[in-house]
Design a protein around this motif. Structure first.
Motif, PDB file in Angstrom:
ATOM      1  N   MET A 142       0.867  -1.195   0.000  1.00  0.00           N
ATOM      2  CA  MET A 142       0.000   0.000   0.000  1.00  0.00           C
ATOM      3  C   MET A 142       0.898   1.237   0.000  1.00  0.00           C
ATOM      4  SD  MET A 142      -2.972   1.058   2.740  1.00  0.00           S
ATOM      5  CE  MET A 142      -3.881   2.577   2.514  1.00  0.00           C
ATOM      6  N   THR A 143       0.663   2.094  -0.953  1.00  0.00           N
ATOM      7  CA  THR A 143       1.504   3.280  -1.082  1.00  0.00           C
ATOM      8  C   THR A 143       1.011   4.379  -0.160  1.00  0.00           C
ATOM      9  OG1 THR A 143       0.130   4.092  -2.897  1.00  0.00           O
ATOM     10  CG2 THR A 143       2.066   2.761  -3.464  1.00  0.00           C
ATOM     11  N   GLY A 144       1.941   5.271   0.241  1.00  0.00           N
ATOM     12  CA  GLY A 144       1.570   6.382   1.097  1.00  0.00           C
ATOM     13  C   GLY A 144       0.904   7.491   0.307  1.00  0.00           C
ATOM     14  N   ARG A 145       0.330   8.436   1.027  1.00  0.00           N
ATOM     15  CA  ARG A 145      -0.339   9.567   0.401  1.00  0.00           C
ATOM     16  C   ARG A 145       0.672  10.413  -0.349  1.00  0.00           C
ATOM     17  NH1 ARG A 145      -1.091  14.807   1.872  1.00  0.00           N
ATOM     18  NH2 ARG A 145      -0.014  14.451   3.855  1.00  0.00           N
ATOM     19  N   VAL A 146       0.300  10.850  -1.548  1.00  0.00           N
ATOM     20  CA  VAL A 146       1.162  11.715  -2.351  1.00  0.00           C
ATOM     21  C   VAL A 146       1.154  13.114  -1.744  1.00  0.00           C
ATOM     22  CG1 VAL A 146       1.553  12.744  -4.610  1.00  0.00           C
ATOM     23  CG2 VAL A 146       0.743  10.380  -4.432  1.00  0.00           C
ATOM     24  N   ARG A 147       2.297  13.635  -1.448  1.00  0.00           N
ATOM     25  CA  ARG A 147       2.383  14.969  -0.850  1.00  0.00           C
ATOM     26  C   ARG A 147       2.082  16.039  -1.884  1.00  0.00           C
ATOM     27  NH1 ARG A 147       8.129  15.561   1.142  1.00  0.00           N
ATOM     28  NH2 ARG A 147       8.459  14.430  -0.798  1.00  0.00           N
ATOM     29  N   SER A 148       1.378  17.059  -1.469  1.00  0.00           N
ATOM     30  CA  SER A 148       1.046  18.162  -2.361  1.00  0.00           C
ATOM     31  C   SER A 148       2.279  19.023  -2.608  1.00  0.00           C
ATOM     32  CB  SER A 148      -0.052  19.025  -1.744  1.00  0.00           C
ATOM     33  OG  SER A 148       0.446  19.697  -0.586  1.00  0.00           O
ATOM     34  N   LEU A 149       2.191  19.885  -3.625  1.00  0.00           N
ATOM     35  CA  LEU A 149       3.297  20.803  -3.917  1.00  0.00           C
ATOM     36  C   LEU A 149       3.555  21.713  -2.717  1.00  0.00           C
ATOM     37  CD1 LEU A 149       5.383  22.112  -5.739  1.00  0.00           C
ATOM     38  CD2 LEU A 149       3.548  23.507  -6.758  1.00  0.00           C
ATOM     39  N   ALA A 150       2.490  22.155  -2.057  1.00  0.00           N
ATOM     40  CA  ALA A 150       2.665  23.028  -0.886  1.00  0.00           C
ATOM     41  C   ALA A 150       3.462  22.316   0.195  1.00  0.00           C
ATOM     42  CB  ALA A 150       1.307  23.466  -0.345  1.00  0.00           C
ATOM     43  N   GLU A 151       3.153  21.056   0.448  1.00  0.00           N
ATOM     44  CA  GLU A 151       3.883  20.303   1.469  1.00  0.00           C
ATOM     45  C   GLU A 151       5.343  20.140   1.080  1.00  0.00           C
ATOM     46  OE1 GLU A 151       1.200  17.031   3.531  1.00  0.00           O
ATOM     47  OE2 GLU A 151       0.835  17.081   1.369  1.00  0.00           O
ATOM     48  N   ARG A 152       5.581  19.837  -0.188  1.00  0.00           N
ATOM     49  CA  ARG A 152       6.967  19.650  -0.631  1.00  0.00           C
ATOM     50  C   ARG A 152       7.754  20.950  -0.549  1.00  0.00           C
ATOM     51  NH1 ARG A 152       4.272  17.017  -4.860  1.00  0.00           N
ATOM     52  NH2 ARG A 152       5.058  18.504  -6.411  1.00  0.00           N
ATOM     53  N   LEU A 153       7.129  22.043  -0.915  1.00  0.00           N
ATOM     54  CA  LEU A 153       7.796  23.341  -0.819  1.00  0.00           C
ATOM     55  C   LEU A 153       8.123  23.673   0.640  1.00  0.00           C
ATOM     56  CD1 LEU A 153       5.760  25.506  -3.365  1.00  0.00           C
ATOM     57  CD2 LEU A 153       8.151  24.818  -3.582  1.00  0.00           C
ATOM     58  N   LEU A 154       7.177  23.416   1.526  1.00  0.00           N
ATOM     59  CA  LEU A 154       7.391  23.715   2.946  1.00  0.00           C
ATOM     60  C   LEU A 154       8.507  22.863   3.534  1.00  0.00           C
ATOM     61  CD1 LEU A 154       3.707  24.113   4.192  1.00  0.00           C
ATOM     62  CD2 LEU A 154       5.450  25.898   4.113  1.00  0.00           C
ATOM     63  N   GLU A 155       8.537  21.595   3.191  1.00  0.00           N
ATOM     64  CA  GLU A 155       9.574  20.707   3.720  1.00  0.00           C
ATOM     65  C   GLU A 155      10.957  21.121   3.230  1.00  0.00           C
ATOM     66  OE1 GLU A 155       8.510  16.706   2.815  1.00  0.00           O
ATOM     67  OE2 GLU A 155       6.632  16.791   3.954  1.00  0.00           O
ATOM     68  N   SER A 156      11.043  21.447   1.948  1.00  0.00           N
ATOM     69  CA  SER A 156      12.331  21.863   1.397  1.00  0.00           C
ATOM     70  C   SER A 156      12.788  23.187   2.005  1.00  0.00           C
ATOM     71  CB  SER A 156      12.209  21.999  -0.127  1.00  0.00           C
ATOM     72  OG  SER A 156      13.412  22.498  -0.677  1.00  0.00           O
ATOM     73  N   ALA A 157      11.847  24.131   2.130  1.00  0.00           N
ATOM     74  CA  ALA A 157      12.190  25.430   2.698  1.00  0.00           C
ATOM     75  C   ALA A 157      12.603  25.300   4.155  1.00  0.00           C
ATOM     76  CB  ALA A 157      11.006  26.384   2.568  1.00  0.00           C
ATOM     77  N   THR A 158      11.906  24.456   4.906  1.00  0.00           N
ATOM     78  CA  THR A 158      12.246  24.258   6.313  1.00  0.00           C
ATOM     79  C   THR A 158      13.664  23.717   6.455  1.00  0.00           C
ATOM     80  OG1 THR A 158       9.925  23.853   6.892  1.00  0.00           O
ATOM     81  CG2 THR A 158      11.613  23.058   8.437  1.00  0.00           C
ATOM     82  N   GLN A 159      14.024  22.779   5.595  1.00  0.00           N
ATOM     83  CA  GLN A 159      15.384  22.230   5.639  1.00  0.00           C
ATOM     84  C   GLN A 159      16.419  23.299   5.291  1.00  0.00           C
ATOM     85  OE1 GLN A 159      16.001  18.694   3.307  1.00  0.00           O
ATOM     86  NE2 GLN A 159      18.230  18.744   3.543  1.00  0.00           N
ATOM     87  N   THR A 160      16.126  24.088   4.262  1.00  0.00           N
ATOM     88  CA  THR A 160      17.038  25.160   3.858  1.00  0.00           C
ATOM     89  C   THR A 160      17.251  26.161   4.984  1.00  0.00           C
ATOM     90  OG1 THR A 160      16.418  24.973   1.524  1.00  0.00           O
ATOM     91  CG2 THR A 160      17.373  27.069   2.234  1.00  0.00           C
ATOM     92  N   LEU A 161      16.163  26.572   5.624  1.00  0.00           N
ATOM     93  CA  LEU A 161      16.257  27.573   6.685  1.00  0.00           C
ATOM     94  C   LEU A 161      16.902  26.999   7.941  1.00  0.00           C
ATOM     95  CD1 LEU A 161      12.820  29.403   6.266  1.00  0.00           C
ATOM     96  CD2 LEU A 161      15.054  30.002   5.301  1.00  0.00           C
ATOM     97  N   THR A 162      16.666  25.720   8.197  1.00  0.00           N
ATOM     98  CA  THR A 162      17.328  25.069   9.331  1.00  0.00           C
ATOM     99  C   THR A 162      18.839  25.068   9.145  1.00  0.00           C
ATOM    100  OG1 THR A 162      15.419  23.635   9.736  1.00  0.00           O
ATOM    101  CG2 THR A 162      17.538  22.928  10.643  1.00  0.00           C
ATOM    102  N   GLU A 163      19.273  24.701   7.951  1.00  0.00           N
ATOM    103  CA  GLU A 163      20.706  24.655   7.656  1.00  0.00           C
ATOM    104  C   GLU A 163      21.331  26.043   7.693  1.00  0.00           C
ATOM    105  OE1 GLU A 163      20.766  22.717   3.887  1.00  0.00           O
ATOM    106  OE2 GLU A 163      20.420  20.713   4.737  1.00  0.00           O
ATOM    107  N   ALA A 164      20.522  27.075   7.441  1.00  0.00           N
ATOM    108  CA  ALA A 164      21.028  28.452   7.448  1.00  0.00           C
ATOM    109  C   ALA A 164      21.072  29.036   8.855  1.00  0.00           C
ATOM    110  CB  ALA A 164      20.163  29.333   6.550  1.00  0.00           C
ATOM    111  N   GLY A 165      20.557  28.297   9.845  1.00  0.00           N
ATOM    112  CA  GLY A 165      20.592  28.775  11.217  1.00  0.00           C
ATOM    113  C   GLY A 165      19.453  29.688  11.608  1.00  0.00           C
ATOM    114  N   VAL A 166      18.384  29.699  10.820  1.00  0.00           N
ATOM    115  CA  VAL A 166      17.213  30.514  11.151  1.00  0.00           C
ATOM    116  C   VAL A 166      16.545  29.924  12.394  1.00  0.00           C
ATOM    117  CG1 VAL A 166      14.921  31.233  10.357  1.00  0.00           C
ATOM    118  CG2 VAL A 166      16.876  31.294   8.790  1.00  0.00           C
ATOM    119  N   ALA A 167      16.149  30.771  13.314  1.00  0.00           N
ATOM    120  CA  ALA A 167      15.673  30.304  14.625  1.00  0.00           C
ATOM    121  C   ALA A 167      14.357  29.539  14.551  1.00  0.00           C
ATOM    122  CB  ALA A 167      15.533  31.490  15.571  1.00  0.00           C
TER     123      ALA A 167
END
Length: 283
Positions: A1-26
């Motif tokens: 059984m496959t998992g739910r396909v993530r929406s573009l909004a979710e993918r954008l948020l996850e990528s942005a969160t990782q980018t900002l985490t690596e940049a040291g944003v609080a």
């Protein structure tokens, strides 16, 4: 059984969160969500359910995330800062109002109410006009005056205070309002208070993007506080009160500036239980 396909909004948020985490944003996830909400117009709480980013949205969002990763202030990127019950326009050249300053504004509002109808309130070092706007918003019968030295910041205050009736002036906060000497009920100020040798301890967003006039204040960070003490003594009527924000390391040294000729000198703590602002009453 496959998992739910993530929406573009979710993918954008996850990528942005990782980018900002690596940049040291609080607060990387929060900032990622606020930026996407700003771009799409969808409330932050409903982004995953309702946001349908277009290619234009995606391009604009990635540019904003990149700027935030380079530590541009979030509020400069969205153009707005929330403060108590008002929204302010902010951007390059003006100090971004901090949540902890809302407590000082609340003190000034309470003091204005206690002073009665027509209370005269001065907001020195007004910056974006945050405190002055909050006072006139919550105590509409007060006579509110504000002053800012930096011309660019003064321009932002003009936008935010337009149509409010606040008397906004351009000039030195500690020399202004000679016409009001001895008539003022409340003086409130968020002065510069960072020592000159504390450069490394200051957040990149503030150090690189807030105006220097709003940050640095001599070797011990209290030069402006001393000037404020002299100005408030001149401006306040007998029984009038002054309140000023300070650094959390100045919980003893800032009140000491008012020791001697002032009454009811008291320091107040913020919601994180750190020393945050001092108040005093003119005899």
């Amino acid at each position: 059984m496959t998992g739910r396909v993530r929406s573009l909004a979710e993918r954008l948020l996850e990528s942005a969160t990782q980018t900002l985490t690596e940049a040291g944003v609080a607060s990387p996830r929060v900032d990622a969500e606020l930026l996407l909400s700003h771009v799409t117009g969808v409330p932050r709480a409903l982004l995953v359910q309702r946001a349908r980013p277009t290619e234009e949205h995606r391009t604009a969002y990635l540019e904003l995330v990149d700027a935030r990763a380079r530590r541009f202030p979030l509020q400069h990127l969205t153009g707005q800062a929330a403060f108590r019950y008002v929204d302010l326009e902010v951007g390059t050249g003006v100090f971004v109002p901090r949540p902890e300053t809302e407590l000082l504004a609340g003190w000034a509002i309470d003091a204005a109410r206690e002073s009665g109808r027509g209370a005269v309130v001065l907001d020195l070092c007004t910056g974006s006009g945050a405190i002055a706007l909050s006072v006139v918003d919550e105590v509409p019968h007060a006579s509110v005056h504000a002053v800012e030295l930096d011309e660019v910041a003064h321009g932002w205050a003009e936008r935010n205070l337009l149509g409010t009736g606040v008397d906004l002036r351009l000039g030195d906060a500690f020399e202004a309002f000679a016409d009001l000497d001895g008539t003022v009920d409340v003086v409130v100020c968020n002065p510069p208070y960072i020592p000159l040798d504390a450069w490394e301890s200051v957040a990149v967003e503030a150090r690189d993007h807030d105006p220097a006039l709003a940050l640095w204040s001599g070797d011990d960070g209290l030069d402006a506080m001393r000037a404020l003490e002299r100005a408030a003594w001149r401006l306040l009527k007998p029984g009038g009160v002054v309140g000023a924000e300070h650094a959390d390391a100045q919980g003893e040294s800032a009140p000491a500036v008012f020791a001697g000729r002032w009454l009811d000198v008291r320091d107040h703590r913020d919601l994180a239980d750190r020393p945050r602002f001092v108040t005093a009453r003119r005899p």
